[in-house]
Design an enzyme around this catalytic site. Structure first.
Site, PDB file in Angstrom:
ATOM      1  N   GLY A  12      -2.072  -6.046   5.321  1.00 38.18           N
ATOM      2  CA  GLY A  12      -0.689  -6.119   4.846  1.00 38.18           C
ATOM      3  C   GLY A  12       0.256  -5.359   5.765  1.00 38.18           C
ATOM      4  O   GLY A  12      -0.169  -4.707   6.724  1.00 38.18           O
ATOM      5  N   MET A  14       2.163  -2.647   5.282  1.00 39.28           N
ATOM      6  CA  MET A  14       2.000  -1.190   5.295  1.00 39.28           C
ATOM      7  C   MET A  14       0.595  -0.799   5.722  1.00 39.28           C
ATOM      8  O   MET A  14       0.413   0.094   6.545  1.00 39.28           O
ATOM      9  CB  MET A  14       2.272  -0.621   3.892  1.00 39.28           C
ATOM     10  CG  MET A  14       3.616   0.005   3.718  1.00 39.28           C
ATOM     11  SD  MET A  14       4.092   1.078   5.065  1.00 39.28           S
ATOM     12  CE  MET A  14       3.018   2.475   4.819  1.00 39.28           C
ATOM     13  N   THR A  94       0.999   2.305  -3.161  1.00 38.35           N
ATOM     14  CA  THR A  94       1.377   1.080  -3.870  1.00 38.35           C
ATOM     15  C   THR A  94       2.412   1.394  -4.948  1.00 38.35           C
ATOM     16  O   THR A  94       2.374   2.467  -5.556  1.00 38.35           O
ATOM     17  CB  THR A  94       0.111   0.444  -4.480  1.00 38.35           C
ATOM     18  OG1 THR A  94      -0.758   0.111  -3.393  1.00 38.35           O
ATOM     19  CG2 THR A  94       0.407  -0.804  -5.284  1.00 38.35           C
ATOM     20  N   THR A  95       3.313   0.445  -5.186  1.00 40.63           N
ATOM     21  CA  THR A  95       4.377   0.650  -6.179  1.00 40.63           C
ATOM     22  C   THR A  95       4.302  -0.432  -7.261  1.00 40.63           C
ATOM     23  O   THR A  95       3.488  -1.354  -7.177  1.00 40.63           O
ATOM     24  CB  THR A  95       5.764   0.590  -5.504  1.00 40.63           C
ATOM     25  OG1 THR A  95       5.907  -0.703  -4.890  1.00 40.63           O
ATOM     26  CG2 THR A  95       5.929   1.673  -4.461  1.00 40.63           C
ATOM     27  N   SER A 118       2.595   8.462  -4.230  1.00 47.24           N
ATOM     28  CA  SER A 118       4.046   8.501  -4.039  1.00 47.24           C
ATOM     29  C   SER A 118       4.563   7.095  -3.764  1.00 47.24           C
ATOM     30  O   SER A 118       3.977   6.371  -2.962  1.00 47.24           O
ATOM     31  CB  SER A 118       4.425   9.415  -2.869  1.00 47.24           C
ATOM     32  OG  SER A 118       5.832   9.378  -2.697  1.00 47.24           O
ATOM     33  N   ASN A 120       6.999   6.562  -2.080  1.00 53.77           N
ATOM     34  CA  ASN A 120       7.558   6.574  -0.724  1.00 53.77           C
ATOM     35  C   ASN A 120       7.042   7.796   0.026  1.00 53.77           C
ATOM     36  O   ASN A 120       7.286   8.921  -0.380  1.00 53.77           O
ATOM     37  CB  ASN A 120       9.099   6.582  -0.769  1.00 53.77           C
ATOM     38  CG  ASN A 120       9.675   6.074   0.518  1.00 53.77           C
ATOM     39  OD1 ASN A 120       9.273   6.513   1.593  1.00 53.77           O
ATOM     40  ND2 ASN A 120      10.593   5.121   0.425  1.00 53.77           N
ATOM     41  N   HIS A 152      15.394  -4.640   0.491  1.00 54.37           N
ATOM     42  CA  HIS A 152      14.077  -4.796   1.112  1.00 54.37           C
ATOM     43  C   HIS A 152      13.910  -6.213   1.651  1.00 54.37           C
ATOM     44  O   HIS A 152      14.669  -7.114   1.297  1.00 54.37           O
ATOM     45  CB  HIS A 152      12.960  -4.502   0.102  1.00 54.37           C
ATOM     46  CG  HIS A 152      12.729  -3.038  -0.116  1.00 54.37           C
ATOM     47  ND1 HIS A 152      13.441  -2.307  -1.039  1.00 54.37           N
ATOM     48  CD2 HIS A 152      11.890  -2.154   0.503  1.00 54.37           C
ATOM     49  CE1 HIS A 152      13.043  -1.037  -0.987  1.00 54.37           C
ATOM     50  NE2 HIS A 152      12.113  -0.919  -0.062  1.00 54.37           N
ATOM     51  N   LYS A 156       8.754  -8.670  -0.483  1.00 52.59           N
ATOM     52  CA  LYS A 156       8.422  -7.611  -1.450  1.00 52.59           C
ATOM     53  C   LYS A 156       8.215  -8.212  -2.834  1.00 52.59           C
ATOM     54  O   LYS A 156       9.005  -9.039  -3.282  1.00 52.59           O
ATOM     55  CB  LYS A 156       9.535  -6.548  -1.472  1.00 52.59           C
ATOM     56  CG  LYS A 156       9.201  -5.367  -2.363  1.00 52.59           C
ATOM     57  CD  LYS A 156      10.064  -4.156  -2.064  1.00 52.59           C
ATOM     58  CE  LYS A 156       9.789  -3.020  -3.041  1.00 52.59           C
ATOM     59  NZ  LYS A 156       8.403  -2.531  -2.983  1.00 52.59           N
TER      60      LYS A 156
HETATM   61  P1  NAP Z   1       1.711  -6.763   1.679  1.00 48.75           P
HETATM   62  O1  NAP Z   1       2.204  -7.035   3.059  1.00 48.75           O
HETATM   63  O2  NAP Z   1       1.722  -7.865   0.659  1.00 48.75           O
HETATM   64  O3  NAP Z   1       0.215  -6.174   1.822  1.00 48.75           O
HETATM   65  C1  NAP Z   1      -0.680  -5.977   0.773  1.00 48.75           C
HETATM   66  C2  NAP Z   1      -2.017  -6.552   1.205  1.00 48.75           C
HETATM   67  O4  NAP Z   1      -3.018  -6.191   0.240  1.00 48.75           O
HETATM   68  C3  NAP Z   1      -1.983  -8.082   1.269  1.00 48.75           C
HETATM   69  O5  NAP Z   1      -2.666  -8.541   2.426  1.00 48.75           O
HETATM   70  C4  NAP Z   1      -2.723  -8.440  -0.023  1.00 48.75           C
HETATM   71  O6  NAP Z   1      -3.245  -9.753  -0.068  1.00 48.75           O
HETATM   72  C5  NAP Z   1      -3.782  -7.371  -0.030  1.00 48.75           C
HETATM   73  N1  NAP Z   1      -4.511  -7.247  -1.292  1.00 48.75           N
HETATM   74  C6  NAP Z   1      -4.232  -7.818  -2.504  1.00 48.75           C
HETATM   75  N2  NAP Z   1      -5.177  -7.466  -3.410  1.00 48.75           N
HETATM   76  C7  NAP Z   1      -6.036  -6.659  -2.770  1.00 48.75           C
HETATM   77  C8  NAP Z   1      -7.214  -5.976  -3.165  1.00 48.75           C
HETATM   78  N3  NAP Z   1      -7.699  -6.064  -4.412  1.00 48.75           N
HETATM   79  N4  NAP Z   1      -7.862  -5.199  -2.263  1.00 48.75           N
HETATM   80  C9  NAP Z   1      -7.418  -5.126  -0.976  1.00 48.75           C
HETATM   81  N5  NAP Z   1      -6.304  -5.758  -0.531  1.00 48.75           N
HETATM   82  C10 NAP Z   1      -5.630  -6.518  -1.415  1.00 48.75           C
HETATM   83  O7  NAP Z   1       2.537  -5.580   1.036  1.00 48.75           O
HETATM   84  P2  NAP Z   1       3.152  -4.298   1.792  1.00 48.75           P
HETATM   85  O8  NAP Z   1       4.539  -4.575   2.195  1.00 48.75           O
HETATM   86  O9  NAP Z   1       2.172  -3.816   2.803  1.00 48.75           O
HETATM   87  O10 NAP Z   1       3.215  -3.263   0.580  1.00 48.75           O
HETATM   88  C11 NAP Z   1       2.032  -2.880  -0.102  1.00 48.75           C
HETATM   89  C12 NAP Z   1       2.405  -1.896  -1.212  1.00 48.75           C
HETATM   90  O11 NAP Z   1       2.881  -0.677  -0.611  1.00 48.75           O
HETATM   91  C13 NAP Z   1       3.560  -2.394  -2.104  1.00 48.75           C
HETATM   92  O12 NAP Z   1       3.335  -1.970  -3.421  1.00 48.75           O
HETATM   93  C14 NAP Z   1       4.775  -1.693  -1.518  1.00 48.75           C
HETATM   94  O13 NAP Z   1       5.829  -1.521  -2.434  1.00 48.75           O
HETATM   95  C15 NAP Z   1       4.152  -0.366  -1.146  1.00 48.75           C
HETATM   96  N6  NAP Z   1       4.877   0.405  -0.138  1.00 48.75           N
HETATM   97  C16 NAP Z   1       4.790   1.751  -0.281  1.00 48.75           C
HETATM   98  C17 NAP Z   1       5.370   2.586   0.642  1.00 48.75           C
HETATM   99  C18 NAP Z   1       5.233   4.077   0.471  1.00 48.75           C
HETATM  100  O14 NAP Z   1       5.688   4.849   1.339  1.00 48.75           O
HETATM  101  N7  NAP Z   1       4.601   4.547  -0.615  1.00 48.75           N
HETATM  102  C19 NAP Z   1       6.086   2.037   1.717  1.00 48.75           C
HETATM  103  C20 NAP Z   1       6.150   0.655   1.846  1.00 48.75           C
HETATM  104  C21 NAP Z   1       5.516  -0.152   0.920  1.00 48.75           C
HETATM  105  P3  NAP Z   1      -2.326 -10.894  -0.805  1.00 48.75           P
HETATM  106  O15 NAP Z   1      -1.114 -11.042   0.067  1.00 48.75           O
HETATM  107  O16 NAP Z   1      -3.187 -12.103  -0.841  1.00 48.75           O
HETATM  108  O17 NAP Z   1      -1.996 -10.378  -2.168  1.00 48.75           O
END
Ligand code: NAP
Length: 267
Positions: A12, A14, A94-95, A118, A120, A152, A156
């Protein structure tokens, strides 16, 4: 000691950034990667993507110190349970967790494994949360209206962002009438805005990495506090620090980014 790290959501946006930063860090070693996409593919030399179904076996085999979790709320609850019962410490970014999902995380973690959660991990956003609280505190007596706008990228999956939700929780302690009512966007004949409202607005467009503004509007003026992430390194560099920090913790509970930053600040 080199910290052995596994990443969930490694394909993904992040997760992949976190993987890249781990590979550039001499103190951390990527030992496992999980995603629904690219299972069996080599992500980097010697590390293949495993499916989430294989997580229990893989964690038992490679014994990471920390799992970094960046997937989605439903997946994260299951991944956290698997990691916690295998004594793998957690960094959860994750959020979008519902209250009941967050309770499941608490139950899985408390008494089992140290974890930092967190919405963020950027250092700037963690300062932003403090600044918006301070501005709200100073303006509380003057009936300023507070609204949150977050922006965003179009991929998202949750809205409003976890960062905006946390901002709303912070501001809710400072509305003029004490009580607060969150209003998500506005549409139709809404009637006049009331003093206890905090408006929360989510923009989704193209590839915006992440922006948050809190505005305070009073008679004849408006104060705005904005954080803009220009790249996901803003989050992943904080996550890398969190991996190192949580690997040194022994108490099995949920830690906050605030605790980490305070401890690092005071050496
Ligand atoms: P993303 O691009 O959709 O990446 C998530 C990845 O995880 C996708 O490839 C997804 O596959 C995969 N996945 C789904 N179910 C899974 C499982 N059971 N085990 C392993 N991998 C799995 O999303 P992103 O933009 O990277 O964001 C991911 C999360 O981080 C979101 O909740 C976002 O809000 C959060 N985030 C947090 C921060 C922080 O600083 N805390 C910063 C940015 C983002 P599919 O696409 O098939 O579902």
């Amino acid at each position: 000691m080199v910290i052995k790290v596994a990443v969930a959501g490694a394909k993904g946006r992040m997760g992949y950034q976190v993987v890249s930063d781990i590979l550039e860090n001499d103190d951390q070693e990527l030992v496992a990667a999980f995603d629904l996409h690219g299972v069996g593919e080599e992500l980097t030399q010697g590390i293949k993507i495993s499916s989430p179904d294989e997580m229990e076996n893989v964690l038992q085999e490679v014994k990471p110190h920390v799992l970094a979790e960046f997937t989605n709320a439903t997946a994260a609850v299951e991944n956290v349970k698997v990691a916690a019962r295998n004594n793998v410490k957690l960094v959860v970014g994750t959020t979008g967790f519902s209250a009941s999902q967050f309770k499941e995380l608490e139950d899985a973690i408390t008494g089992h494994v140290p974890a930092i959660i967190s919405p963020n991990f950027s250092i700037g956003v963690n300062v932003f949360w403090k600044l918006i609280a301070e501005a709200a505190r100073q303006l509380q007596a003057y009936q300023y209206h507070m609204e949150i706008v977050e922006m965003h990228h179009s991929h998202k999956k949750d809205a409003p962002s976890g960062t905006a939700v946390k901002a709303a929780e912070i501001l809710s302690g400072y509305t003029t009438k004490g009580a607060s009512k969150f209003v998500y966007g506005r549409q139709g004949i809404t009637g006049e805005r009331t003093d206890e409202e905090i408006g929360i607005h989510a923009v989704r467009a193209d590839e915006i990495v992440g922006e948050h503004t809190v505005l305070y509007a009073g008679k004849g003026e408006r104060l705005e506090i904005t954080h803009r992430a220009q790249s996901r390194e803003a989050f992943s560099q904080g996550a890398i620090k969190a991996i190192e920090w949580i690997s040194g913790k022994e108490k099995s509970r949920i830690y906050s980014m605030d605790e980490m930053l305070k401890e690092l600040e005071h050496g």
